[in-house]
Design a protein around this motif. Structure first.
Motif, PDB file in Angstrom:
ATOM      1  N   MET A   1     -44.781 -14.525  49.740  1.00 50.60           N
ATOM      2  CA  MET A   1     -43.517 -15.155  50.049  1.00 50.60           C
ATOM      3  C   MET A   1     -43.561 -15.989  51.320  1.00 50.60           C
ATOM      4  SD  MET A   1     -41.397 -14.503  47.713  1.00 50.60           S
ATOM      5  CE  MET A   1     -42.266 -14.112  46.248  1.00 50.60           C
ATOM      6  N   ASP A   2     -44.702 -15.994  52.002  1.00 49.34           N
ATOM      7  CA  ASP A   2     -44.833 -16.810  53.204  1.00 49.34           C
ATOM      8  C   ASP A   2     -44.911 -18.299  52.891  1.00 49.34           C
ATOM      9  OD1 ASP A   2     -44.757 -14.771  55.104  1.00 49.34           O
ATOM     10  OD2 ASP A   2     -46.902 -14.374  54.892  1.00 49.34           O
ATOM     11  N   ILE A   3     -45.262 -18.656  51.650  1.00 44.25           N
ATOM     12  CA  ILE A   3     -45.426 -20.081  51.335  1.00 44.25           C
ATOM     13  C   ILE A   3     -44.089 -20.800  51.168  1.00 44.25           C
ATOM     14  CG2 ILE A   3     -47.670 -19.735  50.275  1.00 44.25           C
ATOM     15  CD1 ILE A   3     -46.343 -19.946  47.537  1.00 44.25           C
ATOM     16  N   MET A   4     -43.018 -20.041  50.939  1.00 40.78           N
ATOM     17  CA  MET A   4     -41.688 -20.625  50.793  1.00 40.78           C
ATOM     18  C   MET A   4     -41.138 -20.954  52.174  1.00 40.78           C
ATOM     19  SD  MET A   4     -41.138 -20.434  47.472  1.00 40.78           S
ATOM     20  CE  MET A   4     -39.401 -20.615  47.299  1.00 40.78           C
ATOM     21  N   LYS A   5     -40.363 -22.001  52.287  1.00 38.73           N
ATOM     22  CA  LYS A   5     -39.697 -22.347  53.542  1.00 38.73           C
ATOM     23  C   LYS A   5     -38.212 -22.424  53.293  1.00 38.73           C
ATOM     24  CE  LYS A   5     -43.500 -22.724  55.813  1.00 38.73           C
ATOM     25  NZ  LYS A   5     -44.066 -21.535  56.277  1.00 38.73           N
ATOM     26  N   PRO A   6     -37.364 -21.618  53.862  1.00 42.40           N
ATOM     27  CA  PRO A   6     -37.735 -20.494  54.721  1.00 42.40           C
ATOM     28  C   PRO A   6     -38.334 -19.365  53.883  1.00 42.40           C
ATOM     29  CG  PRO A   6     -35.386 -20.409  54.334  1.00 42.40           C
ATOM     30  CD  PRO A   6     -35.912 -21.677  53.665  1.00 42.40           C
ATOM     31  N   GLY A   7     -39.147 -18.536  54.535  1.00 37.25           N
ATOM     32  CA  GLY A   7     -39.775 -17.412  53.840  1.00 37.25           C
ATOM     33  C   GLY A   7     -38.739 -16.466  53.259  1.00 37.25           C
ATOM     34  N   ILE A   8     -39.049 -15.863  52.135  1.00 34.78           N
ATOM     35  CA  ILE A   8     -38.124 -14.953  51.461  1.00 34.78           C
ATOM     36  C   ILE A   8     -38.379 -13.534  51.947  1.00 34.78           C
ATOM     37  CG2 ILE A   8     -37.453 -13.987  49.229  1.00 34.78           C
ATOM     38  CD1 ILE A   8     -38.247 -16.699  48.003  1.00 34.78           C
ATOM     39  N   SER A   9     -37.321 -12.874  52.401  1.00 33.77           N
ATOM     40  CA  SER A   9     -37.428 -11.479  52.824  1.00 33.77           C
ATOM     41  C   SER A   9     -37.651 -10.592  51.610  1.00 33.77           C
ATOM     42  CB  SER A   9     -36.158 -11.040  53.555  1.00 33.77           C
ATOM     43  OG  SER A   9     -35.974 -11.817  54.720  1.00 33.77           O
ATOM     44  N   CYS A  10     -38.417  -9.516  51.786  1.00 38.23           N
ATOM     45  CA  CYS A  10     -38.702  -8.630  50.664  1.00 38.23           C
ATOM     46  C   CYS A  10     -39.060  -7.239  51.175  1.00 38.23           C
ATOM     47  CB  CYS A  10     -39.838  -9.189  49.809  1.00 38.23           C
ATOM     48  SG  CYS A  10     -41.389  -9.394  50.699  1.00 38.23           S
ATOM     49  N   ILE A  11     -39.248  -6.334  50.255  1.00 35.45           N
ATOM     50  CA  ILE A  11     -39.662  -4.970  50.578  1.00 35.45           C
ATOM     51  C   ILE A  11     -41.094  -4.808  50.090  1.00 35.45           C
ATOM     52  CG2 ILE A  11     -39.288  -2.528  50.087  1.00 35.45           C
ATOM     53  CD1 ILE A  11     -36.316  -3.195  49.799  1.00 35.45           C
ATOM     54  N   HIS A  12     -41.963  -4.287  50.950  1.00 38.25           N
ATOM     55  CA  HIS A  12     -43.367  -4.077  50.596  1.00 38.25           C
ATOM     56  C   HIS A  12     -43.568  -2.625  50.177  1.00 38.25           C
ATOM     57  CE1 HIS A  12     -47.570  -2.958  51.558  1.00 38.25           C
ATOM     58  NE2 HIS A  12     -47.798  -4.057  50.865  1.00 38.25           N
ATOM     59  N   GLN A  13     -44.064  -2.421  48.973  1.00 33.06           N
ATOM     60  CA  GLN A  13     -44.401  -1.091  48.479  1.00 33.06           C
ATOM     61  C   GLN A  13     -45.915  -0.957  48.481  1.00 33.06           C
ATOM     62  OE1 GLN A  13     -42.319  -1.414  44.676  1.00 33.06           O
ATOM     63  NE2 GLN A  13     -40.946   0.198  45.386  1.00 33.06           N
ATOM     64  N   ASP A  14     -46.410   0.142  49.034  1.00 33.12           N
ATOM     65  CA  ASP A  14     -47.853   0.375  49.126  1.00 33.12           C
ATOM     66  C   ASP A  14     -48.365   0.855  47.770  1.00 33.12           C
ATOM     67  OD1 ASP A  14     -50.440   1.065  49.718  1.00 33.12           O
ATOM     68  OD2 ASP A  14     -49.931   2.264  51.477  1.00 33.12           O
ATOM     69  N   SER A  15     -48.848  -0.088  46.953  1.00 33.58           N
ATOM     70  CA  SER A  15     -49.278   0.256  45.594  1.00 33.58           C
ATOM     71  C   SER A  15     -50.495   1.180  45.599  1.00 33.58           C
ATOM     72  CB  SER A  15     -49.559  -1.006  44.783  1.00 33.58           C
ATOM     73  OG  SER A  15     -50.533  -1.797  45.425  1.00 33.58           O
ATOM     74  N   THR A  16     -51.343   1.080  46.613  1.00 29.23           N
ATOM     75  CA  THR A  16     -52.499   1.980  46.702  1.00 29.23           C
ATOM     76  C   THR A  16     -52.043   3.413  46.929  1.00 29.23           C
ATOM     77  OG1 THR A  16     -53.863   0.196  47.590  1.00 29.23           O
ATOM     78  CG2 THR A  16     -54.648   2.447  47.934  1.00 29.23           C
ATOM     79  N   ALA A  17     -51.091   3.619  47.818  1.00 29.41           N
ATOM     80  CA  ALA A  17     -50.569   4.968  48.080  1.00 29.41           C
ATOM     81  C   ALA A  17     -49.847   5.522  46.858  1.00 29.41           C
ATOM     82  CB  ALA A  17     -49.630   4.958  49.286  1.00 29.41           C
ATOM     83  N   ILE A  18     -49.100   4.672  46.158  1.00 29.27           N
ATOM     84  CA  ILE A  18     -48.399   5.114  44.951  1.00 29.27           C
ATOM     85  C   ILE A  18     -49.404   5.540  43.886  1.00 29.27           C
ATOM     86  CG2 ILE A  18     -46.918   4.338  43.040  1.00 29.27           C
ATOM     87  CD1 ILE A  18     -45.526   2.490  45.130  1.00 29.27           C
ATOM     88  N   GLY A  19     -50.449   4.741  43.666  1.00 28.42           N
ATOM     89  CA  GLY A  19     -51.467   5.072  42.669  1.00 28.42           C
ATOM     90  C   GLY A  19     -52.254   6.314  43.035  1.00 28.42           C
ATOM     91  N   THR A  20     -52.599   6.446  44.312  1.00 27.68           N
ATOM     92  CA  THR A  20     -53.333   7.623  44.774  1.00 27.68           C
ATOM     93  C   THR A  20     -52.527   8.889  44.552  1.00 27.68           C
ATOM     94  OG1 THR A  20     -54.492   6.311  46.433  1.00 27.68           O
ATOM     95  CG2 THR A  20     -54.442   8.693  46.775  1.00 27.68           C
ATOM     96  N   LYS A  21     -51.258   8.853  44.893  1.00 28.66           N
ATOM     97  CA  LYS A  21     -50.393  10.022  44.718  1.00 28.66           C
ATOM     98  C   LYS A  21     -50.242  10.352  43.231  1.00 28.66           C
ATOM     99  CE  LYS A  21     -48.076  13.194  46.691  1.00 28.66           C
ATOM    100  NZ  LYS A  21     -48.827  14.220  47.421  1.00 28.66           N
TER     101      LYS A  21
END
Length: 53
Positions: A1-21
């Motif tokens: 989402m950094d390529i958009m101007k202005p950047g779009i706010s979002c929520i980051h989910q740790d997919s590695t932690a989700i998969g590991t669990k």
């Protein structure tokens, strides 16, 4: 989402932690061969505040 101007706010989910669990829970279930009670497992998220917020 950094390529958009202005950047779009979002929520980051740790997919590695989700998969590991998920794999840990699956292996526990396969090894115990018993039914487990439902439970709530929380994986922390982070918010990425950018120009759209």
């Amino acid at each position: 989402m950094d390529i958009m101007k202005p950047g779009i706010s979002c929520i980051h989910q740790d997919s590695t932690a989700i998969g590991t669990k998920a794999v840990e829970i699956l292996l526990d279930k396969l090894n115990s061969k018993t039914e487990a009670d439902p439970r709530l497992i929380e994986i922390l998220t982070t918010d990425k505040i950018r120009g759209s917020y």
